[in-house]
Design an enzyme around this catalytic site. Structure first.
Site, PDB file in Angstrom:
ATOM      1  CB  CYS A  38      -0.935   0.014   1.199  1.00 17.81           C
ATOM      2  SG  CYS A  38      -1.993  -1.426   1.209  1.00 17.81           S
ATOM      3  CG  HIS A  84      -6.567   1.774   0.598  1.00 18.08           C
ATOM      4  ND1 HIS A  84      -5.492   2.393   0.007  1.00 18.08           N
ATOM      5  CD2 HIS A  84      -6.055   0.733   1.304  1.00 18.08           C
ATOM      6  CE1 HIS A  84      -4.377   1.745   0.340  1.00 18.08           C
ATOM      7  NE2 HIS A  84      -4.700   0.726   1.118  1.00 18.08           N
ATOM      8  CB  CYS A 133       0.147   1.409   7.585  1.00 19.72           C
ATOM      9  SG  CYS A 133      -1.602   1.424   7.154  1.00 19.72           S
TER      10      CYS A 133
END
Lengths: 321, 443, 436
Positions: C99, C392, C422
């Site tokens: 990510c 996301h 994160c």
């Protein structure tokens, strides 16, 4: 329905409620083809001067057609286009295809629809349609003309957004061996004979450029194109049908190879036209090579059979007239 | 272009209407394409004055074949009739009848252009009558034109020399395929301002043009034509149209600016996005919310006025105040023939478009002071997504009620805008140019 | 990456953030279900090109990446460049850091600009949870490879005969950690319980994310950050009308097997999303040449990783380590920022970080600090909305946050913002963005 011989602008447009079922059209095409070939055998050939009178007046239209995003995406991916919100003009052909078939299976259409060979395709693109744009499509017979190997029909397709003309397409089909006219086409035939007598035809002189791309066409690819385009003509999917029309095995859709050519050429800018001329069919499975006439310039493309060197198609992008 | 008129008249409810009106089959208009600007066939220049001689010289300079007398049997690409010296109505006949005698030789999409002085500045009633007479005859002649041919006039203010840049620019525009859908109109040359472009095929070279509503339809076409003529394009449209806007801008190598033009900071954002002076502002963005006034909801009224006219006022003022314009600003607003003649169900739209005409005329002195011009283009029936929403019968009647028997295309409007944006149109200020195929609706 | 102090020595120059473009993010299996990563990335690039008039321009380099990637997309970014309106002579490379991919592409391009290797570049990321690659089982894969190596038909038949029915079940990629088999949500649930984050605090953060994002959309903040695609012109997971009360009604989905009550719901976790984002970066000189205004500078970036397998730290807690190291190198305290962009993988992820930085023993024992980093003003956190509301699409999030942060700094005239993201595998990236 007006009699076919009445000249003048007596067009009648039949607006269809929905896209006609292609399977049924192909069924009708088969029946009509047999009947028309028989009828043609009995009918006296017309003079080519009367060609305009033979053009059936019927026009078929679909209103407010919107492309389905999923179907468009699958088509774009299959022919090598990016899934943008603009419809590739090769997909506009697909949207209009049921109407084209409707024109050719109409009772007044004088040529047998099955076994007609797509020999060329010309499209004038004023602006590419957008995915969310409702489109009005109209298909009609543009012209009929004698040809050295039979009779040629030009099927027109226009695409409007509201009243704005976006795309005009002309698909050229040849009915091999069908002589609608008593005259015409002789000069070409003589020229061909002479060429043959010299042991050469124009095609043998084809020299492929450096290949820029290689395309693999398998029966599976072509079956998928048939499903995505709705063009389920059995010569593309059924080996027996292909043999019945004189091909050793199934062949790829001309517009499939053309769509791949267009994706590679990636024309941009406002207003352009796309002219495709088909030569030898792509017999499956095949590896087709494509190259540009001028290195560094994508506007002129030729595709040929990689091993035999026989040309399959020429695809040219030019500015609008 | 394919035309669905025939489909409708033979099948639909219009069959009888068409029969009684006896409308002929429309022809494909000859439009501009690169390298094919002016007529290939000879142009006949009529009139005995020095101005007529000068005009003939000009056309020769452009590489045209010029005739001062009709040659029997020869096809003509255009006829330019010069009336600058008429003193009384009786002076009109010679030249006007000579035009009539040559009309049959005019080829399809041929041009008739009359050149005369502004009647309002006449020295005598007789002179005014004669000058005004050219106006009336030209309008009527436009109605008589066939096969895509048009008739228009160039009106010179007192003191404007016949070789002023805008006179030559107007002559070239009206002779060329760029004015395909302009007929029965008059270009008023008010001053000798303006200049001739170095390259007539790229008159907007080096200019920056802001086009609002550029994602679709007429706006996208304006962007294309201005780009073709050499301008750098800043395209503006709302966020929901941004994918289309990006595609159009990538096509014309322009810059996409997504914003709501009715927002207060729109002018500031556009000025910033232009990254340099703005030379041309095309206030094209517009919406329709058609309803009979009795059924009109407040938001339908307000939205149309906000987008179509209030936003134009704000953008013009905002860019002027910010000093965002270059040395020769050109503002072109989109009006509409609905704003001239009115249209049932369009009180809000007509109010906004008539408003554009009002603001255009009122802003002309200020723009002249800034070295520039402001003009409006009033499209008639143009084939777009927006007009597709009209009821079919109304739409078809609207299309056929023009002297050219067809709707115009977005490119026709774009060509008129490109002309008014060009350096040679510097002498044309505060005017409204109709691109309507001389639609009979209205004046 | 070196800190800004070396600028004065003339060795590096600032890397300027010039703008961004993304397509609206769409809930997985929604409007973008059929399009590929390449399609979305191409579209986002084309929108960026249109916004800045970069048609036919040769940029220094384009960096991009996707977390869920088809093997055929080995050259995803380069292929997207080729399909865009950029000069085809623009090189491109793919990056992968789960990510954090998006932020890592920004860091990579910024570094090259700072060192003078390139003058301009685009950092990009894209992900599709809808068009995810389906992987065949290991048994099937090995059998097929053996069959393709076979020289004789008999060998091929033998190789294929080894396939068992169970081998034919396709394996969808999950968000499970390869080493623990726990999903990301289950990992976070452990951390959430460990830090004792309440359900109410998580729902409150989620509601605020929706509120902030909706307000930003409404005031036109995204007008020059987003280009519509496939008929979508706003993030489809955004719920402007959501509230703490509505969120409180949802049932928990993660942490249901723990001894403490489960608190993580679909409402306070990010939904699976499809989308693409791009950021335009350049040297100040290049920007001036192009007439493009500089929004902000990317000052410094720090990566960190934690041992989550042993359970010593939470899977998503690496930024808790990256941030203090970044602060120390730049001589800043946690309170020296005007805005904070902490990626909302889950509402609890953000809250665990805030709790950790306020916690005396964590800061002393784990971070080796003398005192806690302290608290931050919640009014400065994710002020234009973040992943809980926007969604996301893994690798696209970094680009979204960087462009949003740079624009917000420019708009408000504020000085400095902190970004932290994160990532799977116990990794995290933190970055400092400063006004130009």
């Amino acid at each position: 329905m007006a009699p076919a011989h009445q000249p003048g602008p007596q067009h009648s447009t039949q607006v269809l409620d929905g896209t006609p079922a292609l399977r049924r059209l192909f069924g009708r095409a088969a029946v009509a083809s047999v009947a028309k070939r028989r009828a043609q055998d009995k009918r006296l050939p017309a003079s080519s001067a009367d060609a305009a009178a033979l053009v059936p007046p019927a026009r078929f239209a679909l209103r407010q057609v919107t492309a389905d995003a999923g179907e468009l995406t699958r088509f774009q991916h299959h022919v090598g286009e990016s899934a943008t919100d603009r419809l590739p003009v090769s997909y506009v052909h697909v949207l209009g295809f049921p109407l084209t078939l409707k024109v050719m299976t109409d009772a007044d259409f004088p040529l047998p629809p099955l076994g007609m060979v797509h020999t060329a395709n010309r499209v004038q693109v004023h602006r590419l349609p957008s995915l969310d744009e409702p489109l009005d499509l109209t298909a009609f017979t543009r012209t009929l003309a004698p040809h050295r190997r039979g009779t040629v029909a030009e099927i027109g397709l226009t695409v409007h957004s509201g009243r704005e003309l976006l795309v005009e397409e002309t698909s050229v089909y040849l009915a091999k061996g069908v002589r609608l006219f008593s005259d015409g086409g002789e000069q070409e035939a003589q020229a061909e004979q002479k060429a043959n007598a010299r042991g050469q035809s124009g095609r043998d002189e084809f020299e492929p450029p450096e290949p820029a791309a290689l395309w693999r066409f398998s029966p599976v690819d072509v079956r998928r194109y048939a499903a995505l385009s709705g063009d389920a003509n059995p010569i593309h999917t059924n080996p027996l049908a292909a043999r019945a029309f004189g091909f050793p095995r199934t062949i790829a859709h001309g517009m499939y190879t053309a769509a791949r050519a267009l994706a590679l050429q990636a024309p941009g800018g406002a207003g352009w036209q796309w002219a495709v001329r088909f030569a030898a069919p792509v017999v499956l499975p095949a590896t087709v090579a494509a190259g540009f006439a001028e290195p560094g310039d994508r506007s002129g493309l030729v595709a040929w059979h990689r091993r035999s060197g026989k040309p399959h198609l020429w695809s040219n992008i030019t500015p609008l007239d | 272009m394919s035309d669905k008129y025939l489909d409708l008249v033979s099948a639909g409810p219009l069959k009888r209407v068409a029969g009684t009106l006896g409308l002929p089959r429309p022809v494909r208009l000859k439009r501009y394409s690169q390298g094919h600007d002016l007529p290939a066939s000879p142009v006949l220049v009529l009139g005995e004055s020095a101005v007529a001689d000068g005009t003939a010289e000009t056309l020769l300079d452009w590489g045209l074949e010029v005739r001062r007398h009709a040659v029997p049997g020869e096809r003509l690409g255009g006829i330019v009739a010069v009336f600058d010296q008429v003193e009384k109505p009786a002076d009109l006949g010679d030249v006007m009848l000579a035009v009539g005698g040559a009309l049959r030789a005019l080829e399809p999409s041929g041009r008739v252009i009359t050149v005369f002085r502004d009647a309002d500045a006449s020295a005598s009633p007789a002179q005014a009558a004669a000058r005004r007479g050219v106006d009336g005859a030209t309008r009527s002649l436009a109605h008589e034109m066939r096969a895509g041919a048009t008739a228009n006039g160039i009106v010179l203010a007192e003191g404007v020399a016949p070789v002023a840049p805008s006179v030559l620019g107007a002559l070239r525009f009206l002779l060329s395929g760029r004015s395909a859908y302009v007929s029965g109109q008059f270009l008023h040359i008010g001053s000798e301002a303006g200049g001739l472009p170095a390259d007539p095929s790229r008159p907007l070279e080096g200019r920056t043009a802001v086009v609002t509503g550029a994602a679709r339809g007429i706006g996208a076409e304006i962007a294309r034509v201005l780009h073709r003529d050499g301008a750098r394009i800043i395209g503006v449209d709302v966020v929901p149209a941004s994918e289309s806007l990006a595609a159009v801008m990538n096509e014309v190598q322009g810059t996409a600016v997504q914003l709501d033009i009715t927002a207060e900071d729109a002018a500031a954002k556009i000025a910033k996005a232009a990254r340099g002076p703005v030379d041309i502002l095309v206030n094209n963005a517009g919406i329709t919310r058609d309803k009979l006034l009795a059924n009109m909801k407040p938001e339908q009224w307000h939205q149309v006025l906000d987008v179509n006219v209030q936003a134009q006022l704000q953008l013009n003022a905002g860019l002027l105040e910010a000093g965002a314009f270059g040395p020769e600003p050109r503002i072109i607003g989109l009006a509409s023939t609905s704003g001239i003649a009115g249209n049932r169900g369009q009180t809000n739209y007509a109010a906004s478009k008539a408003g554009v005409i009002g603001l255009t005329r009122a802003s002309a002195p200020e723009l002249a002071g800034a070295g520039g011009t402001i003009n409006a283009v009033a499209p008639g029936f143009i084939e777009t997504e927006m007009t597709a929403k009209m009821p079919p019968v109304t739409r078809e009647v609207a299309r056929r009620l023009s002297s050219l028997q067809q709707g115009g295309l977005p490119v026709d409007v774009a060509e008129a805008i490109a002309f008014l944006a060009a350096p040679q149109a510097g002498g044309i200020n505060g005017t409204v140019l109709r691109v309507c195929g001389q639609n009979m609706v209205g004046a | 990456m070196a800190s800004q102090s070396t600028d004065t020595q003339g060795k590096v120059r600032p890397a300027a953030i010039l703008g961004g473009n993304r397509i609206p993010f769409a809930k997985a299996n929604g409007k973008y279900a059929e399009v590929s990563n390449k399609d979305m990335l191409t579209s986002a690039l084309d929108g960026l090109i249109a916004r800045f008039g970069l048609q036919g321009v040769r940029l220094g380099e384009v960096a991009g990446g996707a977390v869920l990637k088809h093997s055929k997309d080995f050259n995803l970014t380069r292929e997207s460049v080729l399909g865009s309106a950029l000069d085809p002579a623009t090189p491109a490379f793919d990056v992968g850091q789960a990510c954090a991919t998006g932020l890592e592409t920004v860091a990579s391009i910024a570094q090259k600009i700072r060192l003078g290797q390139i003058d301009s570049g685009v950092a990009a990321g894209v992900d599709s949870a809808s068009d995810a690659p389906i992987v065949v089982t290991e048994g099937l894969r090995r059998a097929l490879l053996a069959a393709s190596r076979a020289k004789k038909p008999a060998d091929r038949v033998r190789a294929l005969a080894r396939i068992r029915p169970a081998d034919l079940v396709p394996q969808a990629p999950g968000t499970a950690e390869p080493r623990t088999g726990l999903s990301m949500g289950e990992h976070q649930a452990l951390t959430t319980a460990q830090w004792g984050i309440s359900r109410e605090a998580q729902d409150e953060l989620a509601a605020r994310s929706h509120r902030n994002l909706a307000a930003a959309w409404d005031r036109g903040f995204f007008d020059d950050l987003v280009t519509s695609y496939r008929g979508v012109y706003r993030d489809t997971t955004l719920r402007p009308d959501t509230s703490v009360d509505k969120l409180a009604k949802l049932s928990p989905v993660f942490g249901k097997s723990l001894s403490t009550p489960a608190t993580m719901t679909a409402g306070n976790s990010t939904p699976l999303t499809d989308g693409a984002a791009t950021v335009l970066l350049g040297s100040r000189e290049w920007a001036a040449e192009q007439g493009i205004e500089v929004l902000a500078h990317l000052v410094d970036v720090e990566a960190a990783a934690v041992d989550f397998v042993s359970g010593r730290d939470g899977l998503l807690m690496a930024p808790a380590y990256a941030v203090p190291r970044l602060l120390e190198r730049n001589g800043l305290s946690l309170q020296d920022f005007d805005f904070y962009e902490i990626h909302e993988a889950f509402a609890a992820t953000v809250l665990c970080h805030l709790a950790a930085w306020e916690d005396e023993s964590f800061c002393r024992e784990r971070l080796g600090l003398d005192a806690p980093l302290g608290s931050i003003d919640p009014g400065k956190l994710n002020v234009t909305g973040s992943s809980l509301a926007a969604g996301h699409p893994f690798a696209a999030t970094g680009g979204r946050i960087v462009a949003q942060t740079a624009k917000h700094l420019k708009e408000t005239g504020a000085k400095r913002a902190l970004i932290s993201i994160c990532a799977a595998g116990g990794q995290g990236l933190a970055a400092i963005v400063e006004a130009a």
